[in-house]
Motif scaffolding. Structure first.
Motif, PDB file in Angstrom:
ATOM      1  N   LEU A 228      19.443 -43.265   4.442  1.00  0.00           N
ATOM      2  CA  LEU A 228      20.411 -42.559   3.860  1.00  0.00           C
ATOM      3  C   LEU A 228      21.115 -43.411   3.166  1.00  0.00           C
ATOM      4  O   LEU A 228      21.654 -43.171   2.076  1.00  0.00           O
ATOM      5  CB  LEU A 228      21.033 -41.311   4.752  1.00  0.00           C
ATOM      6  CG  LEU A 228      19.973 -40.433   4.761  1.00  0.00           C
ATOM      7  CD1 LEU A 228      20.709 -39.355   5.912  1.00  0.00           C
ATOM      8  CD2 LEU A 228      19.332 -39.693   3.874  1.00  0.00           C
ATOM      9  N   ARG A 229      21.777 -44.504   3.837  1.00  0.00           N
ATOM     10  CA  ARG A 229      22.680 -45.505   3.089  1.00  0.00           C
ATOM     11  C   ARG A 229      22.182 -46.201   2.021  1.00  0.00           C
ATOM     12  O   ARG A 229      22.906 -46.231   1.122  1.00  0.00           O
ATOM     13  CB  ARG A 229      23.181 -46.562   4.399  1.00  0.00           C
ATOM     14  CG  ARG A 229      24.215 -45.748   5.260  1.00  0.00           C
ATOM     15  CD  ARG A 229      24.665 -47.127   6.130  1.00  0.00           C
ATOM     16  NE  ARG A 229      25.716 -46.690   7.043  1.00  0.00           N
ATOM     17  CZ  ARG A 229      26.516 -47.555   7.644  1.00  0.00           C
ATOM     18  NH1 ARG A 229      26.392 -48.972   7.436  1.00  0.00           N
ATOM     19  NH2 ARG A 229      27.589 -47.125   8.525  1.00  0.00           N
ATOM     20  N   TRP A 230      20.772 -46.498   2.093  1.00  0.00           N
ATOM     21  CA  TRP A 230      20.414 -47.211   1.004  1.00  0.00           C
ATOM     22  C   TRP A 230      20.116 -46.347  -0.220  1.00  0.00           C
ATOM     23  O   TRP A 230      20.361 -46.664  -1.471  1.00  0.00           O
ATOM     24  CB  TRP A 230      19.068 -47.637   1.470  1.00  0.00           C
ATOM     25  CG  TRP A 230      18.977 -49.089   2.197  1.00  0.00           C
ATOM     26  CD1 TRP A 230      19.279 -49.592   3.466  1.00  0.00           C
ATOM     27  CD2 TRP A 230      19.111 -50.453   1.396  1.00  0.00           C
ATOM     28  NE1 TRP A 230      19.195 -50.690   3.606  1.00  0.00           N
ATOM     29  CE2 TRP A 230      19.545 -51.361   2.209  1.00  0.00           C
ATOM     30  CE3 TRP A 230      19.398 -50.766   0.004  1.00  0.00           C
ATOM     31  CZ2 TRP A 230      19.443 -52.657   1.894  1.00  0.00           C
ATOM     32  CZ3 TRP A 230      19.444 -52.074  -0.215  1.00  0.00           C
ATOM     33  CH2 TRP A 230      19.469 -53.304   0.754  1.00  0.00           C
ATOM     34  N   VAL A 231      19.964 -44.948   0.072  1.00  0.00           N
ATOM     35  CA  VAL A 231      19.649 -43.979  -0.978  1.00  0.00           C
ATOM     36  C   VAL A 231      21.221 -43.812  -1.355  1.00  0.00           C
ATOM     37  O   VAL A 231      21.350 -43.842  -2.802  1.00  0.00           O
ATOM     38  CB  VAL A 231      19.258 -42.559  -0.444  1.00  0.00           C
ATOM     39  CG1 VAL A 231      19.391 -41.596  -1.490  1.00  0.00           C
ATOM     40  CG2 VAL A 231      17.810 -42.697  -0.015  1.00  0.00           C
ATOM     41  N   SER A 232      22.296 -43.775  -0.937  1.00  0.00           N
ATOM     42  CA  SER A 232      23.745 -43.770  -1.313  1.00  0.00           C
ATOM     43  C   SER A 232      23.698 -44.899  -2.137  1.00  0.00           C
ATOM     44  O   SER A 232      24.494 -44.780  -3.232  1.00  0.00           O
ATOM     45  CB  SER A 232      24.489 -43.433  -0.298  1.00  0.00           C
ATOM     46  OG  SER A 232      24.219 -42.309   0.526  1.00  0.00           O
ATOM     47  N   PHE A 233      23.485 -45.982  -1.580  1.00  0.00           N
ATOM     48  CA  PHE A 233      23.664 -47.244  -2.408  1.00  0.00           C
ATOM     49  C   PHE A 233      23.038 -47.454  -3.722  1.00  0.00           C
ATOM     50  O   PHE A 233      23.867 -47.640  -4.492  1.00  0.00           O
ATOM     51  CB  PHE A 233      23.277 -48.661  -1.708  1.00  0.00           C
ATOM     52  CG  PHE A 233      23.346 -49.715  -2.086  1.00  0.00           C
ATOM     53  CD1 PHE A 233      24.415 -50.255  -2.720  1.00  0.00           C
ATOM     54  CD2 PHE A 233      22.113 -50.587  -2.298  1.00  0.00           C
ATOM     55  CE1 PHE A 233      24.382 -51.449  -3.346  1.00  0.00           C
ATOM     56  CE2 PHE A 233      22.078 -52.099  -2.913  1.00  0.00           C
ATOM     57  CZ  PHE A 233      23.421 -52.020  -3.413  1.00  0.00           C
ATOM     58  N   ALA A 273      35.612 -51.996  -2.793  1.00  0.00           N
ATOM     59  CA  ALA A 273      35.100 -51.030  -2.031  1.00  0.00           C
ATOM     60  C   ALA A 273      33.503 -51.004  -2.136  1.00  0.00           C
ATOM     61  O   ALA A 273      32.882 -50.624  -1.031  1.00  0.00           O
ATOM     62  CB  ALA A 273      35.758 -49.716  -2.340  1.00  0.00           C
ATOM     63  N   PHE A 274      33.119 -51.080  -3.320  1.00  0.00           N
ATOM     64  CA  PHE A 274      31.463 -51.103  -3.434  1.00  0.00           C
ATOM     65  C   PHE A 274      30.962 -52.229  -2.787  1.00  0.00           C
ATOM     66  O   PHE A 274      30.051 -52.123  -2.226  1.00  0.00           O
ATOM     67  CB  PHE A 274      30.918 -50.826  -5.050  1.00  0.00           C
ATOM     68  CG  PHE A 274      29.694 -50.896  -5.072  1.00  0.00           C
ATOM     69  CD1 PHE A 274      28.744 -49.714  -4.890  1.00  0.00           C
ATOM     70  CD2 PHE A 274      29.171 -52.174  -5.509  1.00  0.00           C
ATOM     71  CE1 PHE A 274      27.637 -50.005  -5.170  1.00  0.00           C
ATOM     72  CE2 PHE A 274      27.840 -52.228  -5.863  1.00  0.00           C
ATOM     73  CZ  PHE A 274      26.910 -51.118  -5.598  1.00  0.00           C
ATOM     74  N   SER A 275      31.599 -53.537  -3.104  1.00  0.00           N
ATOM     75  CA  SER A 275      30.895 -54.571  -2.596  1.00  0.00           C
ATOM     76  C   SER A 275      30.962 -54.464  -0.905  1.00  0.00           C
ATOM     77  O   SER A 275      30.028 -54.986  -0.364  1.00  0.00           O
ATOM     78  CB  SER A 275      31.791 -55.754  -3.007  1.00  0.00           C
ATOM     79  OG  SER A 275      31.749 -55.862  -4.461  1.00  0.00           O
ATOM     80  N   ALA A 276      32.160 -54.107  -0.362  1.00  0.00           N
ATOM     81  CA  ALA A 276      32.317 -53.933   1.126  1.00  0.00           C
ATOM     82  C   ALA A 276      31.195 -53.070   1.515  1.00  0.00           C
ATOM     83  O   ALA A 276      30.276 -53.242   2.477  1.00  0.00           O
ATOM     84  CB  ALA A 276      33.543 -53.455   1.479  1.00  0.00           C
ATOM     85  N   SER A 277      30.974 -51.966   0.999  1.00  0.00           N
ATOM     86  CA  SER A 277      29.922 -50.975   1.171  1.00  0.00           C
ATOM     87  C   SER A 277      28.462 -51.538   1.264  1.00  0.00           C
ATOM     88  O   SER A 277      27.539 -51.081   2.026  1.00  0.00           O
ATOM     89  CB  SER A 277      30.216 -49.663   0.600  1.00  0.00           C
ATOM     90  OG  SER A 277      31.299 -48.956   0.787  1.00  0.00           O
ATOM     91  N   SER A 283      23.750 -55.305   5.608  1.00  0.00           N
ATOM     92  CA  SER A 283      23.815 -56.069   7.031  1.00  0.00           C
ATOM     93  C   SER A 283      23.521 -55.240   8.230  1.00  0.00           C
ATOM     94  O   SER A 283      23.848 -55.478   9.438  1.00  0.00           O
ATOM     95  CB  SER A 283      25.136 -56.724   7.298  1.00  0.00           C
ATOM     96  OG  SER A 283      26.218 -55.921   7.058  1.00  0.00           O
ATOM     97  N   GLU A 284      23.868 -53.743   7.689  1.00  0.00           N
ATOM     98  CA  GLU A 284      23.690 -52.677   8.757  1.00  0.00           C
ATOM     99  C   GLU A 284      24.628 -52.587   9.908  1.00  0.00           C
ATOM    100  O   GLU A 284      24.425 -52.739  10.991  1.00  0.00           O
ATOM    101  CB  GLU A 284      22.269 -52.658   9.500  1.00  0.00           C
ATOM    102  CG  GLU A 284      21.136 -52.471   8.510  1.00  0.00           C
ATOM    103  CD  GLU A 284      19.564 -52.448   9.240  1.00  0.00           C
ATOM    104  OE1 GLU A 284      19.794 -52.527  10.531  1.00  0.00           O
ATOM    105  OE2 GLU A 284      18.870 -52.582   8.441  1.00  0.00           O
TER     106      GLU A 284
END
Length: 858
Positions: A228-233, A273-277, A283-284
């Motif tokens: 889901l994180r990758w989908v959001s990304f 913010a985007f780079s950190a996310s 890196s999970e």
């Protein structure tokens, strides 16, 4: 000759009309018996033009137009061969290159259509044109009164399209959009695309984030949460690299100019913010804030788009300036032979010969594109036509309506060696004009350039706001750098997140929205009231205004003449009021003079005038029932009778007292029968209904001025009706500007309200310029405010809303600065996480927007 009776405006009633025209709702004159069968009912028509248009609508199966329309149709005008010739000229490739877009086998053009009053008009035009073979597509915008037409040139010509529109009662001309409007349309499409993509993707990211935050996905395997994180990304990438692109370009431009705009910290916060996310996703480990940065970007885009829309209306109004200039002109081609020139009967016996010094004679008339005229060319301007270029009259005389330049409706007499200006309308005489200036150097073009320069001027309050923003942004960046250095030395693992929290929490989003949202909501509120704001400084400047200056004709008055007082005088032949009005209307029907228009409603077709002669700028004479009549200026009639017979001269009549002579000289026009005065007509320019109430309210806290080009007597007369502190007449545009500057020197903040093109330079001197919606396009282009509803009371609404807007904006700034003052120490000390910072920043922005939305309430 004593006055027999005096009839006031309240008792001078209209001649009884049998019915109203079903097409245009105007009264059907006595003696006219025209009709068209519509839906099996015979409906009356007032003229041949309306009958022809209505019959065309019926014949083409478009009867539904009459059932769905909400406003009366434009009065029909019969087409003349000359108009058809002008339309055919528009088929020439040289002229079409200015306004035609060629795409393979099709041509596309934008048409300006006069006479559209409601959506039914747009429907009627579309249905009529769709019947043309070769028309690919047509779209009519009833609001802007424009149509986009696409056709195959080998099957149908542009002139045929224009003819089809004119057959149903509308006048169409090609429209050439200016560069500013084209640029604004392109930017608007880009904004909408960015908003649409960002909004849709943001909602998807928010749905996933809410599920994660509130346990909807509890018990889910860890690898599914990573998924889901990758989908959001992936969903956030278009928002960051496409939606937020304007902020990056704005930041780069500011840095190149060695300035700090609000786009700088906004861009840094978005990117960080985007780079950190993104790093956290790859890196999970750590937290991700895709939903926050998506919402942050979307909110900022909304603010930027609303601000853009508030300014973009100016281009649409400016583009309509092209309507002032004719597309074609009648150029006179001369030869060196000595042939004579025939007398033009339509010019009442005047000979259309050029000046003797040229020693040339008329060879032929050639229709050319107006933009091709050069210095030295000679053009013929016929009654009702628009002067195509600045020049000097070399033959003929006429009355020219310069209302689009001066704002004054009364026409000005022009004769040989008098100057005329492009965009003005010829009256009732043929004139020949020698061109002195190319179209690009005309007086009208100079005024347009002057107005554009005044629009480009940035108000001082906006400059001050920019300076404050720069210091605020610099403070945020310095604080973030100091925070990063401090925490890098003490807790390196938390330094990035704390620094990010400082940037996000103190990001000037609320500050950047404080003014635009307030101004946009105020603009929307005013638009509902028929007031369009073009200048970004209006809402900030209006509360400081303490002096309101007004033009007269077309502003405090409607600019439409009506018959006020009528005096009937004893003569050898008795005339009733109805007879006098019918006779006057029969004579004035042959004149194009604006003073003739108020008599049209009294036209009785049982009364016909013969041997009619129009004396340009003086009056009309003719014979009715074997009696010689004349109507016009008393000075002309007086001189005319003296030349005919001194014994019967009206000025020598002992029966006319000195006071009565003065009254005759002050009349708008006088009707005579066989050299005897029959009636005296006093025409009045009607005062706007809400002018008295508006000025009364303004006078409570402000000074009011009347600055007019009309005579001082006319201004003094108006002040007897309206409460105005000071009235000055006989002023040129330069004089008006000096009066405004004089008031400013006394410490007044001045708002100028006008409607004529000559008011445009005056607008540049005023702190706030207000144009009437019925005014000239050039005036509306240069104005800060346009009263689209033509109501004077809108000025009071503007003042009230502007005061509320200032209070709201101040409240927004106090909240924005107060929030940052509270949250900055907490963020620097590490008590606020990035997640909390985003919520706080978003809440701050929402509060500012909600506060601004209060302006939408009445």
């Amino acid at each position: 000759m004593a006055v027999n009776r005096h009839i006031s405006d309240s008792t001078a009633k209209k001649v009884t009309m049998t019915s109203k025209c079903f097409h245009c709702y105007e009264a059907v004159p006595t003696g006219v018996n025209l009709s068209v069968e519509i839906n099996h009912v015979t409906q009356p028509m007032c003229c041949i033009g309306c009958q022809a248009v209505a019959q065309t609508i019926i014949d083409n199966g478009l009867t539904q137009y009459y059932t769905v329309r909400t406003e009366p149709a434009q009065k029909g005008q019969p087409l003349v061969p000359e108009q058809l010739q002008k339309n055919k000229l528009l088929d020439e490739a040289v002229l079409q290159s200015e306004f035609i877009y060629q795409d393979k086998d099709c041509k596309e053009a934008i048409l300006t259509i006069d006479g559209i009053s409601c959506a039914a008009c747009a429907w009627l035009i579309e249905m009529q044109l769709k019947k043309l073979n070769g028309l690919v597509n047509i779209s009519v915008n009833a609001t802007s009164q424009r149509a986009t037409v696409r056709w195959q040139d080998d099957k149908v010509k542009l002139s045929e399209i224009l003819l089809a529109i004119e057959h149903i009662g509308y006048q169409a001309l090609p429209f050439k959009a200016n560069d500013a409007e084209i640029r604004n349309k392109k930017q608007s499409k880009e904004f909408i695309k960015r908003l649409g993509i960002s909004g849709i993707l943001m909602m998807q990211v928010m749905m996933i984030a809410f599920g994660l935050y509130f346990g909807a996905f509890s018990g889910m395997a860890e690898h599914n949460k990573v998924y889901l994180r990758w989908v959001s990304f992936i969903l956030t990438i278009p928002i960051i690299f496409y939606g937020a692109f304007p902020f990056y370009t704005g930041a780069i431009k500011a840095i190149k100019a060695k300035r700090l705009s609000m786009d700088v910290p906004v861009s840094i916060a978005i990117i960080l913010a985007f780079s950190a996310s993104a790093w956290g996703t790859i890196s999970e480990q750590g937290e991700v804030y895709f939903e926050s940065v998506s919402m942050f970007t979307f909110l900022l885009l909304i603010g930027k788009f609303l601000e853009f829309r508030a300014r973009s209306h100016a281009a649409q109004v400016s583009a309509n300036l092209l309507k002032l200039m004719p597309m074609t002109a009648t150029k006179i081609v001369f030869s060196n032979d000595s042939s004579t020139v025939n007398t033009d009967s339509s010019n009442n016996g005047a000979t259309n010969t050029p000046t003797q010094q040229n020693e040339k004679s008329l060879q032929r008339e050639v229709m050319v594109a107006a933009k091709q005229l050069i210095r030295g060319d000679t053009v013929m301007v016929k009654p009702g036509e628009v002067v195509p270029a600045d020049g000097v009259i070399t033959a003929g005389s006429s009355q020219l309506n310069e209302a689009m330049l001066s704002g004054e409706q009364l026409p000005i007499s022009k004769t040989i060696n008098d100057s005329v200006f492009a965009g003005t309308i010829n009256g009732d005489g043929n004139i020949m004009v020698q061109v002195k200036q190319a179209s690009s150097q005309s007086f009208l073009s100079q005024l347009i350039r002057l107005s554009e320069q005044s629009q480009a001027h940035k108000p001082k309050i906006a400059q001050l706001s920019d300076k404050i923003a720069q210091y605020f942004v610099a403070l945020i960046l310095l604080t973030s750098i100091a925070t990063a250095i401090y925490w890098q030395q003490h807790m390196p693992e938390e330094a990035f997140w704390i620094t990010l929290s400082v940037l996000v929490a103190t990001c000037p989003c609320a500050l950047s929205l404080a003014t635009p949202t307030g101004l946009t909501c105020a603009t929307t509120r005013l638009n509902r009231a028929g007031i369009m704001i073009k200048g970004g400084h209006v809402m900030e400047t209006m509360p400081e205004i303490n002096c309101f200056a007004f033009d007269k004709t077309g502003t405090l008055t409607t600019g439409e003449f009506t018959i006020g007082d009528i005096e009937l005088l004893e003569t050898a032949t008795k005339h009733s009021r109805e007879q006098v009005l019918a006779i006057a209307a029969a004579l004035e029907a042959h004149s194009e003079h604006p003073i003739a228009k108020p008599f049209a409603e009294y036209r009785d077709y049982h009364v016909t005038a013969e041997q009619v002669k129009v004396h340009s700028g003086k009056g009309v004479s003719g014979t009715i029932n074997a009696i010689d009549y004349a109507i016009g200026k008393y000075s002309w009639l007086e001189k005319s009778t003296e030349n005919k017979d001194n014994d019967q001269a009206i000025n020598s009549s002992e029966s006319i007292s000195t006071n009565e002579k003065a009254n005759l000289k002050g009349a708008s026009c006088v009707l005579m029968a066989n050299n005897n005065v029959v009636a005296v007509f006093h025409l009045v320019d009607k005062v706007r209904e809400d002018a008295f109430e508006t000025l009364s309210i303004l006078n409570e806290d402000n000074k009011t001025l009347l600055l007019s080009g009309d005579s001082q007597l006319a201004c003094d007369t108006l002040t007897k009706t309206l409460p105005i502190h000071n009235a000055l007449g006989g002023l040129s545009a330069q004089d008006k500007m000096l009066q405004i500057q004089h008031a400013q020197a006394q410490g007044y903040k001045v708002a100028m309200t006008g409607d004529g093109v000559n008011d445009s330079p005056v607008f540049g001197a005023a702190h706030v310029s207000i144009a009437m919606g019925c005014g000239a396009d050039i005036t509306k282009s240069g104005a800060d405010v346009i009263l689209l509803n033509n109501k004077m009371s809108s000025i009071n609404t503007l003042v009230k809303v502007s005061h509320r807007t200032r209070r709201i904006i101040i409240q927004n700034y106090l909240w924005a600065f107060g929030y940052n003052a509270i949250v900055l120490p907490l963020a620097v000390t590490g008590y606020i996480t990035p997640y909390m910072a985003v919520i706080g920043m978003s809440t701050s922005s929402i509060l500012v927007i909600s506060n601004s939305l209060r302006l939408l309430k009445d």
